[in-house]
Scaffold this active site. Structure first.
Site, mmCIF file in Angstrom:
data_model
loop_
_atom_site.group_PDB
_atom_site.id
_atom_site.type_symbol
_atom_site.label_atom_id
_atom_site.label_comp_id
_atom_site.label_asym_id
_atom_site.label_seq_id
_atom_site.Cartn_x
_atom_site.Cartn_y
_atom_site.Cartn_z
ATOM 1 N N SER A 162 10.733 -1.076 3.204
ATOM 2 C CA SER A 162 9.741 -1.633 2.280
ATOM 3 C C SER A 162 10.356 -2.672 1.337
ATOM 4 C CB SER A 162 9.151 -0.495 1.448
ATOM 5 O OG SER A 162 8.448 -1.009 0.331
ATOM 6 N N TYR A 185 5.789 -7.622 1.128
ATOM 7 C CA TYR A 185 4.598 -7.825 0.306
ATOM 8 C C TYR A 185 4.593 -9.299 -0.050
ATOM 9 C CZ TYR A 185 3.194 -2.967 -0.278
ATOM 10 O OH TYR A 185 2.722 -1.702 -0.050
ATOM 11 N N THR A 211 2.550 -7.113 5.057
ATOM 12 C CA THR A 211 1.466 -6.163 4.778
ATOM 13 C C THR A 211 0.250 -6.928 4.270
ATOM 14 O OG1 THR A 211 2.975 -4.357 4.372
ATOM 15 C CG2 THR A 211 0.796 -4.160 3.398
ATOM 16 N N LYS A 287 0.912 -6.181 9.294
ATOM 17 C CA LYS A 287 0.667 -4.740 9.129
ATOM 18 C C LYS A 287 -0.620 -4.551 8.331
ATOM 19 C CE LYS A 287 2.818 -0.562 7.169
ATOM 20 N NZ LYS A 287 2.049 -0.258 5.957
ATOM 21 N N HIS A 311 -2.721 1.747 5.731
ATOM 22 C CA HIS A 311 -1.775 2.092 4.670
ATOM 23 C C HIS A 311 -1.780 3.609 4.414
ATOM 24 C CE1 HIS A 311 0.378 -0.763 1.842
ATOM 25 N NE2 HIS A 311 0.765 0.389 1.340
HETATM 26 C C1 LIG Z 1 4.462 6.884 -0.697
HETATM 27 C C2 LIG Z 1 4.087 5.760 0.217
HETATM 28 C C3 LIG Z 1 4.569 4.497 -0.028
HETATM 29 C C4 LIG Z 1 4.255 3.443 0.829
HETATM 30 N N1 LIG Z 1 4.797 2.214 0.598
HETATM 31 C C5 LIG Z 1 4.502 1.200 1.428
HETATM 32 C C6 LIG Z 1 5.086 -0.092 1.234
HETATM 33 O O1 LIG Z 1 5.898 -0.308 0.349
HETATM 34 N N2 LIG Z 1 4.706 -1.085 2.081
HETATM 35 C C7 LIG Z 1 3.817 -0.890 3.105
HETATM 36 O O2 LIG Z 1 3.499 -1.814 3.837
HETATM 37 N N3 LIG Z 1 3.280 0.338 3.320
HETATM 38 C C8 LIG Z 1 3.601 1.367 2.521
HETATM 39 N N4 LIG Z 1 3.075 2.590 2.757
HETATM 40 C C9 LIG Z 1 2.235 2.801 3.942
HETATM 41 C C10 LIG Z 1 3.109 3.175 5.143
HETATM 42 O O3 LIG Z 1 3.860 2.093 5.590
HETATM 43 C C11 LIG Z 1 2.240 3.634 6.321
HETATM 44 O O4 LIG Z 1 1.271 2.659 6.594
HETATM 45 C C12 LIG Z 1 1.562 4.966 6.046
HETATM 46 O O5 LIG Z 1 2.388 5.812 5.291
HETATM 47 C C13 LIG Z 1 1.223 5.639 7.353
HETATM 48 O O6 LIG Z 1 0.458 6.780 7.126
HETATM 49 P P1 LIG Z 1 1.070 8.269 7.055
HETATM 50 O O7 LIG Z 1 1.788 8.370 5.756
HETATM 51 O O8 LIG Z 1 -0.162 9.097 7.100
HETATM 52 O O9 LIG Z 1 1.972 8.441 8.236
HETATM 53 C C14 LIG Z 1 3.404 3.664 1.929
HETATM 54 C C15 LIG Z 1 2.923 4.949 2.184
HETATM 55 C C16 LIG Z 1 3.270 5.993 1.348
HETATM 56 C C17 LIG Z 1 2.773 7.371 1.667
#
Ligand SMILES: Cc1cc2nc3c(=O)[nH]c(=O)nc-3n(C[C@H](O)[C@H](O)[C@H](O)COP(=O)(O)O)c2cc1C
Length: 414
Positions: A162, A185, A211, A287, A311
């Site tokens: 990330s 981002y 993203t 994404k 997300h």
């Molecule tokens: C705590 C947390 C932080 C996340 N941070 C980012 C991020 O910085 N950038 C991003 O593109 N997606 C982020 N996501 C989304 C994840 O990349 C991903 O799309 C998502 O966690 C997938 O779903 P799942 O947690 O049910 O497996 C985050 C998700 C969580 C749970």
């Protein structure tokens, strides 16, 4: 002591009582209807409640790791990990979506050898299971992204880092012993975006995943509720103010962020993609695409790949699962670029269904973060081991010895 002080103290005492009590699991777990319990019977097995684990090896499924993570983490950090948006309808939909697809097993196929290898942009991975970019992993364990990278490296899983990671891309790649993909981002300031991209490229990242599903901060009500019941003084790590300060993240070191208020960008358009392609030799993937229309536009704009994602239910409150969004994207893309998918994947059967619907790989977010919060690197390792074993068992029992053999014929809409 004034009346307000006394009532503050008794409120705090009540909260402490609540957190220490088994009731806690019934009141603050976000995304679940009241009275429901994470890891409860039905979805996860009739005896799920009777299993408390003290080591990563004891986890039978990723929900066992979640249970430990929930106990280990301060309420605000657990809520950050667990939250969806608004009523958490999309968070729930992501899980419920899998029940709308059933698997059609085939018999009399030699599955004594399972080959789960997939190829993405010329690199072969032993498994289609990818670590999604999850920000702030040090909020779950001091080793954060480095522990995740070591576990991913040991099992040779692809990892996406990330922009808001709490360890630098250089440290993560060193711990991984191989390049990771970089999640971007977009930010509202091109000079900052450019600096982030150049740094990831210099560190060796072959792919940048932009993203596109976060044009604005979303209404994460469960997160707010978790923060409200967290009585700790958090100023040492979080700057004063309502939002975390992304400027302190390692990826922003030595970048002038004084004019930037958010790493998100509400004015993101296809023009950004063109500009990005012009300054980087990394593959550019998007994404957060969930419709055929956007997938077709991505093809037109020479995008290299897609991640179908909402997300993890933390972006928009669409109420639509990604497993149900996947087929239209796959159809629009027509095999012309790789399509990954994430959001709500918790079981080998979930992953199998996505592969059958045409996904090239599946990313997981919370499952490995639960492992991290529960047992550090060993917990990440166990979460990956579980998902991999479940997928291989599913492949064996469905009569599909290779990922290529998992075709559309193996799923039907329920
Ligand atoms: C705590 C947390 C932080 C996340 N941070 C980012 C991020 O910085 N950038 C991003 O593109 N997606 C982020 N996501 C989304 C994840 O990349 C991903 O799309 C998502 O966690 C997938 O779903 P799942 O947690 O049910 O497996 C985050 C998700 C969580 C749970």
């Amino acid at each position: 002591m004034g009346t307000n002080d006394r009532s503050d103290q008794s409120r705090r005492q009540f909260m402490e009582f609540l957190l220490a009590s088994p009731l806690f699991s019934y009141v603050v777990v976000p995304g679940l209807a009241s009275g429901q319990r994470l890891g409860a019977s039905g979805i996860d097995g009739p005896l799920a409640d009777n299993f408390e684990i003290t080591s990563a090896a004891q986890a039978l499924n990723v929900f066992d790791l979640e249970e430990v993570a929930r106990r280990n983490l301060p309420p605000a950090h657990y809520a950050y990990l667990a939250t969806g948006v608004e009523a958490d309808a999309t968070l729930r939909a992501n899980r419920e979506g899998f029940a709308k697809y059933q698997i059609r097993p085939r018999r009399m196929v030699d599955t004594s050898r399972i080959d789960a290898r997939v190829e993405l942009f010329g690199t072969t991975w032993p498994t289609p299971i990818v670590l999604a970019p999850v920000s702030s992993l040090c909020a779950f364990h001091p080793e954060g992204e480095v522990a995740a990278a070591k576990a991913a490296g040991a099992r040779n899983h692809l990892q996406v880092l990330s922009t808001l990671s709490t360890k630098s891309v250089e440290d993560v790649i060193a711990a991984r012993g191989a390049p990771v993909w970089f999640q971007l981002y977009p930010t509202t300031d091109w000079a900052i975006t450019r600096a982030l991209v150049k740094r990831a490229e210099a560190a060796g990242c072959p792919v940048v995943a932009v993203t596109v599903d976060a044009p604005t901060a979303s209404g994460r009500e469960s997160l707010v509720r978790g923060k409200r019941i967290d009585s700790r003084d958090c100023t040492a790590c979080h700057s004063a103010g309502p939002r975390y300060d992304f400027r302190r993240r390692p990826m922003f070191d030595r970048i002038d962020t004084s004019k930037l208020v958010t790493p998100l960008a509400a004015d993101l358009t296809w023009d950004f993609v063109r500009r990005l392609q012009d300054i980087t030799s990394m593959k550019v993937i998007l994404k957060g695409i969930v419709t055929a229309e956007e997938a077709a536009l991505a093809l037109q704009h020479r995008v290299d790949g897609l991640i179908v994602s909402n997300h993890g239910g933390r972006g928009e409150e669409s109420g639509r699962s990604t497993i149900e969004s996947l087929p239209e994207v796959i159809e629009a893309v027509g095999g012309k670029m790789p399509v990954l998918v994430d959001s709500g994947f918790r079981r080998g059967t979930d992953i199998f269904k996505a592969l059958a619907l045409g996904a090239n790989a599946v990313c997981v977010g919370r499952p490995y973060a639960w492992g991290l919060a529960a047992f550090g690197q060993a917990g990440v390792d166990r979460s990956l081991e579980i998902l991999r074993a479940e997928l291989e068992t599913t492949m064996r029992s469905m009569g599909t010895p290779t990922v290529k053999s998992i075709t559309h014929a193996f799923v039907q809409r329920a």
